[in-house]
Design a protein around this motif. Structure first.
Motif, PDB file in Angstrom:
ATOM      1  N   ARG A 171       1.008  -0.988  -0.240  1.00  0.00           N
ATOM      2  CA  ARG A 171       0.282   0.056   0.105  1.00  0.00           C
ATOM      3  C   ARG A 171       1.042   1.703  -0.027  1.00  0.00           C
ATOM      4  O   ARG A 171       1.791   1.090   0.597  1.00  0.00           O
ATOM      5  N   ALA A 172      -0.253   2.217  -0.596  1.00  0.00           N
ATOM      6  CA  ALA A 172       1.049   3.708  -0.133  1.00  0.00           C
ATOM      7  C   ALA A 172       1.259   3.734   1.077  1.00  0.00           C
ATOM      8  O   ALA A 172       3.006   4.128   1.291  1.00  0.00           O
ATOM      9  N   GLY A 173       0.781   3.919   2.425  1.00  0.00           N
ATOM     10  CA  GLY A 173       1.485   3.632   3.158  1.00  0.00           C
ATOM     11  C   GLY A 173       2.588   3.140   4.052  1.00  0.00           C
ATOM     12  O   GLY A 173       3.700   3.596   4.792  1.00  0.00           O
ATOM     13  N   ASP A 174       2.687   1.509   3.339  1.00  0.00           N
ATOM     14  CA  ASP A 174       4.075   0.951   3.550  1.00  0.00           C
ATOM     15  C   ASP A 174       4.860   1.018   2.871  1.00  0.00           C
ATOM     16  O   ASP A 174       6.221   1.536   3.586  1.00  0.00           O
ATOM     17  N   ALA A 200       5.214   4.268   1.988  1.00  0.00           N
ATOM     18  CA  ALA A 200       6.052   5.656   2.374  1.00  0.00           C
ATOM     19  C   ALA A 200       6.928   5.231   3.821  1.00  0.00           C
ATOM     20  O   ALA A 200       7.531   5.799   3.948  1.00  0.00           O
ATOM     21  N   ALA A 201       5.635   4.520   4.777  1.00  0.00           N
ATOM     22  CA  ALA A 201       6.858   3.983   5.955  1.00  0.00           C
ATOM     23  C   ALA A 201       8.266   4.031   5.472  1.00  0.00           C
ATOM     24  O   ALA A 201       9.183   3.865   6.235  1.00  0.00           O
ATOM     25  N   GLY A 202       8.445   3.353   4.566  1.00  0.00           N
ATOM     26  CA  GLY A 202       9.449   2.468   4.086  1.00  0.00           C
ATOM     27  C   GLY A 202      10.872   3.298   3.493  1.00  0.00           C
ATOM     28  O   GLY A 202      12.370   3.226   4.024  1.00  0.00           O
ATOM     29  N   ALA A 203       9.992   4.168   2.826  1.00  0.00           N
ATOM     30  CA  ALA A 203      11.148   5.319   2.703  1.00  0.00           C
ATOM     31  C   ALA A 203      11.643   6.505   4.033  1.00  0.00           C
ATOM     32  O   ALA A 203      12.550   6.914   3.825  1.00  0.00           O
ATOM     33  N   VAL A 204      10.393   7.030   5.204  1.00  0.00           N
ATOM     34  CA  VAL A 204      11.053   6.751   6.045  1.00  0.00           C
ATOM     35  C   VAL A 204      11.678   6.292   6.376  1.00  0.00           C
ATOM     36  O   VAL A 204      13.268   6.952   7.525  1.00  0.00           O
ATOM     37  N   ALA A 205      11.850   5.195   6.802  1.00  0.00           N
ATOM     38  CA  ALA A 205      12.767   4.451   7.318  1.00  0.00           C
ATOM     39  C   ALA A 205      14.135   3.989   6.878  1.00  0.00           C
ATOM     40  O   ALA A 205      15.307   4.358   7.521  1.00  0.00           O
ATOM     41  N   LEU A 206      13.650   4.446   5.787  1.00  0.00           N
ATOM     42  CA  LEU A 206      15.590   4.624   4.752  1.00  0.00           C
ATOM     43  C   LEU A 206      16.279   5.977   4.858  1.00  0.00           C
ATOM     44  O   LEU A 206      17.385   6.441   4.748  1.00  0.00           O
ATOM     45  N   ALA A 207      15.490   6.756   4.672  1.00  0.00           N
ATOM     46  CA  ALA A 207      15.919   7.704   5.030  1.00  0.00           C
ATOM     47  C   ALA A 207      16.131   8.034   6.529  1.00  0.00           C
ATOM     48  O   ALA A 207      17.226   8.768   6.498  1.00  0.00           O
ATOM     49  N   GLY A 208      15.130   7.759   7.697  1.00  0.00           N
ATOM     50  CA  GLY A 208      15.775   8.115   8.779  1.00  0.00           C
ATOM     51  C   GLY A 208      17.211   6.801   8.414  1.00  0.00           C
ATOM     52  O   GLY A 208      18.534   7.269   9.891  1.00  0.00           O
ATOM     53  N   ASP A 234      -2.975   1.311   9.325  1.00  0.00           N
ATOM     54  CA  ASP A 234      -2.487   2.174   9.950  1.00  0.00           C
ATOM     55  C   ASP A 234      -1.600   2.720  10.826  1.00  0.00           C
ATOM     56  O   ASP A 234      -1.214   1.901  12.105  1.00  0.00           O
ATOM     57  N   TRP A 235      -0.243   2.710  10.067  1.00  0.00           N
ATOM     58  CA  TRP A 235       0.811   2.917  10.907  1.00  0.00           C
ATOM     59  C   TRP A 235       1.160   3.767  12.172  1.00  0.00           C
ATOM     60  O   TRP A 235       1.377   3.752  12.561  1.00  0.00           O
ATOM     61  N   PRO A 236       0.096   5.180  12.327  1.00  0.00           N
ATOM     62  CA  PRO A 236       1.137   6.079  12.698  1.00  0.00           C
ATOM     63  C   PRO A 236       0.190   5.289  14.655  1.00  0.00           C
ATOM     64  O   PRO A 236       0.990   5.695  15.764  1.00  0.00           O
TER      65      PRO A 236
END
Length: 180
Positions: A56-59, A61-69, A117-119
């Motif tokens: 999903r788009a949320g997953d 996005a969560a992967g992109a945030v984790a990679l950026a972090g 719901d990721w948040p």
């Protein structure tokens, strides 16, 4: 030990590691050959169904945030190693923040709420990480084990998710929570 033979040209491993290397390579080859015969037919349908639910788009996005972090964390540690003033203290603080973020991120991935719901999954994982410090330490030990396995022997890198999944499952069982 003077009668031990030296490495021959083209030999990758020394004389003491030859049998171990041969055994490991035969075991890995057997596992790879068995995948299409044993594992894939039994698990492919369920795997692709779960994969469709997780893409999903949320997953992403969560992967992109984790990679950026992770990239930001590595850049910060590289800057700390460059000899800036206060670098040793900063490196310790950055390592603590990185470890906490890693634990919360892995625990969030293991929560059933992460499907929808990721948040909410991250909030609950952060609460669990603070409430259950022993479980958080277990997750960090699993990360260290996985990294050590991948570092020591690169063909074992595909096994890295195993200790992580086992640790996250054990942490949930310790808490008395069940997976869906």
């Amino acid at each position: 030990m003077s009668d031990m033979r030296a490495r021959e040209p083209g030999e990758v491993f020394g004389p003491r590691m030859t049998l171990f290397a041969d055994t490991l390579s035969v075991g890995l080859a057997t596992a790879l050959v068995c995948l299409p015969v044993v594992t894939i037919p039994a698990a492919a349908g369920r795997y692709f169904a779960v994969l469709r639910r997780r893409l999903r788009a949320g997953d992403l996005a969560a992967g992109a945030v984790a990679l950026a972090g992770a990239l930001l964390f590595l850049a910060d540690l590289a800057l700390a190693g460059a000899g800036l003033p206060g670098a040793p203290v900063f490196a310790v603080v950055a390592a603590g923040v990185g470890a906490a973020a890693l634990v919360v991120g892995l625990r969030a991935c293991a929560r059933p709420e992460s499907l929808t719901d990721w948040p909410a999954a991250v909030r609950e994982a952060a609460r669990d990480a603070v409430r259950d410090l022993g479980g958080s330490a277990l997750v960090l030990l699993a990360v260290a084990t996985a990294a050590l396995c991948a570092w020591m022997l690169v063909p074992l890198a595909f096994l890295v998710p195993g200790p992580l999944a086992l640790a996250l499952t054990a942490v949930h069982v310790r808490q008395g929570t069940e997976f869906e």
